[in-house]
Design an enzyme around this catalytic site. Structure first.
Site, PDB file in Angstrom:
ATOM      1  N   ASN A   1      14.644 -79.540   7.725  1.00 16.36           N
ATOM      2  CA  ASN A   1      15.284 -80.184   6.575  1.00 16.36           C
ATOM      3  C   ASN A   1      14.220 -81.039   5.892  1.00 16.36           C
ATOM      4  OD1 ASN A   1      16.814 -81.634   4.781  1.00 16.36           O
ATOM      5  ND2 ASN A   1      17.953 -82.785   6.343  1.00 16.36           N
ATOM      6  N   TRP A   2      13.743 -80.551   4.756  1.00 18.90           N
ATOM      7  CA  TRP A   2      12.640 -81.257   4.090  1.00 18.90           C
ATOM      8  C   TRP A   2      13.107 -82.507   3.349  1.00 18.90           C
ATOM      9  CZ3 TRP A   2       8.986 -77.130   1.407  1.00 18.90           C
ATOM     10  CH2 TRP A   2       8.489 -76.247   2.386  1.00 18.90           C
ATOM     11  N   LYS A   3      14.402 -82.643   3.178  1.00 18.65           N
ATOM     12  CA  LYS A   3      14.967 -83.797   2.459  1.00 18.65           C
ATOM     13  C   LYS A   3      14.307 -83.924   1.081  1.00 18.65           C
ATOM     14  CE  LYS A   3      16.051 -85.792   6.901  1.00 18.65           C
ATOM     15  NZ  LYS A   3      16.279 -86.967   7.731  1.00 18.65           N
TER      16      LYS A   3
ATOM     17  N   HIS B   1      25.289 -83.581   6.094  1.00 17.56           N
ATOM     18  CA  HIS B   1      24.208 -84.379   6.683  1.00 17.56           C
ATOM     19  C   HIS B   1      24.558 -85.874   6.594  1.00 17.56           C
ATOM     20  CE1 HIS B   1      20.340 -86.265   7.334  1.00 17.56           C
ATOM     21  NE2 HIS B   1      20.001 -85.155   7.964  1.00 17.56           N
TER      22      HIS B   1
ATOM     23  N   GLU C   1      22.928 -88.375   5.834  1.00 23.28           N
ATOM     24  CA  GLU C   1      22.449 -89.067   4.626  1.00 23.28           C
ATOM     25  C   GLU C   1      23.381 -88.791   3.446  1.00 23.28           C
ATOM     26  OE1 GLU C   1      18.442 -87.583   4.859  1.00 23.28           O
ATOM     27  OE2 GLU C   1      18.162 -88.772   6.681  1.00 23.28           O
TER      28      GLU C   1
ATOM     29  N   GLU D   1      23.912 -84.573  15.135  1.00 22.19           N
ATOM     30  CA  GLU D   1      22.822 -85.489  14.818  1.00 22.19           C
ATOM     31  C   GLU D   1      23.305 -86.931  14.943  1.00 22.19           C
ATOM     32  OE1 GLU D   1      19.677 -83.523  12.145  1.00 22.19           O
ATOM     33  OE2 GLU D   1      21.304 -84.157  10.843  1.00 22.19           O
TER      34      GLU D   1
ATOM     35  N   GLY E   1      15.334 -90.065  11.929  1.00 20.85           N
ATOM     36  CA  GLY E   1      14.240 -90.745  11.235  1.00 20.85           C
ATOM     37  C   GLY E   1      13.850 -92.072  11.860  1.00 20.85           C
TER      38      GLY E   1
ATOM     39  N   SER F   1      14.875 -87.053  15.312  1.00 19.12           N
ATOM     40  CA  SER F   1      13.548 -87.346  15.867  1.00 19.12           C
ATOM     41  C   SER F   1      13.051 -86.309  16.882  1.00 19.12           C
ATOM     42  CB  SER F   1      13.510 -88.753  16.460  1.00 19.12           C
ATOM     43  OG  SER F   1      13.813 -89.717  15.461  1.00 19.12           O
TER      44      SER F   1
ATOM     45  N   GLY G   1      13.725 -83.049  10.762  1.00 21.29           N
ATOM     46  CA  GLY G   1      13.381 -83.698   9.507  1.00 21.29           C
ATOM     47  C   GLY G   1      11.880 -83.907   9.423  1.00 21.29           C
ATOM     48  N   GLY G   2      11.436 -85.098   9.759  1.00 20.14           N
ATOM     49  CA  GLY G   2      10.028 -85.484   9.626  1.00 20.14           C
ATOM     50  C   GLY G   2       9.031 -84.460  10.152  1.00 20.14           C
TER      51      GLY G   2
HETATM   52  P1  PGA Z   1      14.354 -86.498  11.725  1.00 25.63           P
HETATM   53  O1  PGA Z   1      15.573 -85.992  10.808  1.00 25.63           O
HETATM   54  O2  PGA Z   1      13.889 -85.303  12.505  1.00 25.63           O
HETATM   55  O3  PGA Z   1      13.314 -86.995  10.762  1.00 25.63           O
HETATM   56  O4  PGA Z   1      14.908 -87.564  12.611  1.00 25.63           O
HETATM   57  C1  PGA Z   1      16.531 -85.115  11.311  1.00 25.63           C
HETATM   58  C2  PGA Z   1      17.546 -84.800  10.262  1.00 25.63           C
HETATM   59  O5  PGA Z   1      17.879 -85.683   9.455  1.00 25.63           O
HETATM   60  O6  PGA Z   1      18.040 -83.665  10.185  1.00 25.63           O
END
Ligand code: PGA
Length: 249
Positions: free
Chosen positions: A9-11, A94, A96, A166, A172, A212, A233-234
């Site tokens: 997930n590149w956000k 998600h 967010e 999640e 994050g 993470s 994500g990251g």
């Molecule tokens: P993260 O994000 O790996 O940066 O913790 C995961 C996600 O939001 O899907």
């Protein structure tokens, strides 16, 4: 047998140039395991990503979509639009989106419906907040997220669903659920799906862990029997790191 999936997930990261260069790097990596690889770039680069990755084994997904077919919804993107650029997998729910854009269970239920109606695969995200875990309510919260936004779908629709657990406190933050915490929750989720639908549906649904996940911890998390992959994500923003995770199975 259910499928292993590692989804990036590149956000809101990577403009067109950065997208081009990351996709070039991803194409140079080797998938040595059995996981399906998915990337979810930002909307405006989906067309580029999907065209560039045709004839590779990397699938392109959207990070969100609107629930309506079309109409006066300024700034929004429909399922049909995604499909017209070759994207038929979408992330819905998600944390967010839930936290910053007030996406409620009801709204998410309608997005799930729109995805299924358009024959898309839905990666449905959910997970508890830190307070819920501290007060021992994490299982109840997760069960209600599933019940309120997903458990209205028909049994046959489950072949189009991927679950992504999640925990919000792990996204994050650098803090990961322990492999045992992930396994316990994934087993609980599978049991909850089995009780609502059937053991067969539960056994066949892919459940991803997100929060993470990094090259250093992926193998241990993925070694758990009910963890079928990750939503990253990251660590999905660097091709080498991402593929170390992909190859952790
Ligand atoms: P993260 O994000 O790996 O940066 O913790 C995961 C996600 O939001 O899907």
């Amino acid at each position: 047998m259910r499928k292993h999936i590692v989804a990036g997930n590149w956000k809101m990261n990577n403009d067109l140039n950065a997208t081009k260069s990351l996709i070039t790097d991803l194409k140079n990596e080797k998938n040595e395991g059995d996981a399906e690889v998915i990337i979810a770039p930002t909307y405006i680069n989906l067309d580029y990503a999907s065209q560039t990755l045709t004839n590779t084994d990397i699938t392109v997904a959207a990070q969100n979509m609107h629930q309506a077919e079309s109409g006066a919804y300024t700034g929004e993107i429909s399922a049909e639009m995604l499909k017209s650029v070759g994207v038929s997998t979408v992330i819905i729910g998600h944390s967010e989106r839930r936290a910053y854009f007030n996406e409620s269970d009801d709204l998410l239920a309608s997005k799930v419906n729109a995805g299924l109606k358009n024959d898309m695969r839905v990666i449905f995200c959910f997970g508890e907040e830190l307070e819920d875990r501290k007060s021992g309510k994490h299982e109840a919260v997760v069960a209600s997220q599933l019940k309120n936004a997903l458990f209205h779908i028909e049994k046959v629709a489950w072949s189009h669903i991927v679950l992504a657990y999640e925990p919000v406190w792990a996204i994050g933050t650098g803090e990961t659920a322990s492999p045992e915490q992930a396994q316990d929750m994934h087993a609980f989720i599978r049991k909850t799906v089995a009780a609502q639908y059937s053991q067969d549906v539960a056994n066949n649904v892919t459940i991803l862990y997100g929060g993470s996940v990094k090259p250093a911890n992926a193998q241990e998390i993925f070694s758990k029997p009910d963890v079928d992959g990750g939503l990253i994500g990251g660590a999905s923003l660097k091709a080498k790191d991402f593929f170390e995770i992909v190859n952790a199975f």
